[in-house]
Design a protein around this motif. Structure first.
Motif, short mmCIF file in Angstrom:
data_model
loop_
_atom_site.label_atom_id
_atom_site.label_comp_id
_atom_site.label_asym_id
_atom_site.label_seq_id
_atom_site.Cartn_x
_atom_site.Cartn_y
_atom_site.Cartn_z
N LYS A 22 -1.78 38.94 46.25
CA LYS A 22 -1.36 40.34 46.36
C LYS A 22 -2.01 41.10 45.21
O LYS A 22 -1.73 40.84 44.05
CB LYS A 22 0.15 40.48 46.31
N GLU B 170 -1.78 33.21 49.27
CA GLU B 170 -1.85 34.64 49.53
C GLU B 170 -1.90 35.37 48.20
O GLU B 170 -1.03 35.18 47.34
CB GLU B 170 -0.66 35.11 50.35
N GLU C 120 -0.90 48.46 47.13
CA GLU C 120 -1.08 47.00 47.13
C GLU C 120 -1.71 46.53 48.42
O GLU C 120 -1.63 47.20 49.45
CB GLU C 120 0.23 46.28 46.84
N HIS D 120 -0.62 48.44 52.61
CA HIS D 120 -1.71 47.82 53.36
C HIS D 120 -2.82 48.84 53.54
O HIS D 120 -2.60 50.04 53.42
CB HIS D 120 -1.24 47.31 54.73
N CYS E 90 -3.25 40.98 40.05
CA CYS E 90 -3.11 40.15 41.24
C CYS E 90 -2.01 39.13 41.00
O CYS E 90 -1.85 38.61 39.88
CB CYS E 90 -4.41 39.40 41.56
N SER F 270 -2.46 42.58 50.38
CA SER F 270 -2.28 41.13 50.35
C SER F 270 -3.17 40.46 51.37
O SER F 270 -3.37 40.99 52.48
CB SER F 270 -0.82 40.77 50.66
#
Length: 151
Positions: free
Chosen positions: A109, A107, A27, A7, A130, A29
């Motif tokens: 990611k 969502e 990554e 995050h 993605c 999200s």
């Protein structure tokens, strides 16, 4: 190899060229909402009916409205600018292949991975992908200029 950064930190990250190694990943999200799509269209000027008109979208191969591909691809910028490499990095080049659509409320990611370090040019080649529910929706690579550690 360092662990995957999952995050964006509260503080902007900073990796120097010497801190990076092939295989390092980060990554990010985020759920794509209708207000985000509207804001993206406002900024970009892209009001293609495939993104906004449900009746029109039903007549396409997607059967429903889809999100701008570049909105999802924009999450790579979040990673490069705030996570890895973070502060001081400069986005130089991006190749993208849109593999599958992103729909409203899904969502996304975004994942970046160090592929190659070009020390003499202070450049790093990253894989950029993605996913939605582990399905690849965008595949590509990016070249980022990364500063060296001050001596």
């Amino acid at each position: 190899m360092s662990p995957v950064v999952s995050h964006a930190p509260e503080k902007i990250g900073r990796y120097y060229l010497e801190d990076l190694a092939p295989g390092m990943r980060a990554e990010f999200s985020r759920e794509v909402t209708a207000p985000m799509v509207e804001e993206f269209a406002s900024v970009s000027g892209d009001r293609n009916p495939i993104h906004f008109d449900e009746e029109y979208a039903r007549g396409t191969i997607f059967r429903e409205r889809i999100v701008h591909g570049m909105l999802s691809a924009g999450f790579f910028s979040t990673l490069f600018g705030t996570v890895m490499p973070g502060q001081g990095s400069v986005y130089l080049k991006q190749n993208l292949k849109f593999v599958a659509p992103v729909r409203y409320s899904e969502e996304v990611k975004a994942v970046i991975e160090v592929l190659e370090i070009q020390e003499e040019k202070s450049r790093v080649l990253f894989a950029t992908r993605c996913y939605v529910n582990e399905q690849l929706v965008i595949d590509g690579d990016a070249l980022i200029m990364v500063p060296s550690r001050p001596h």
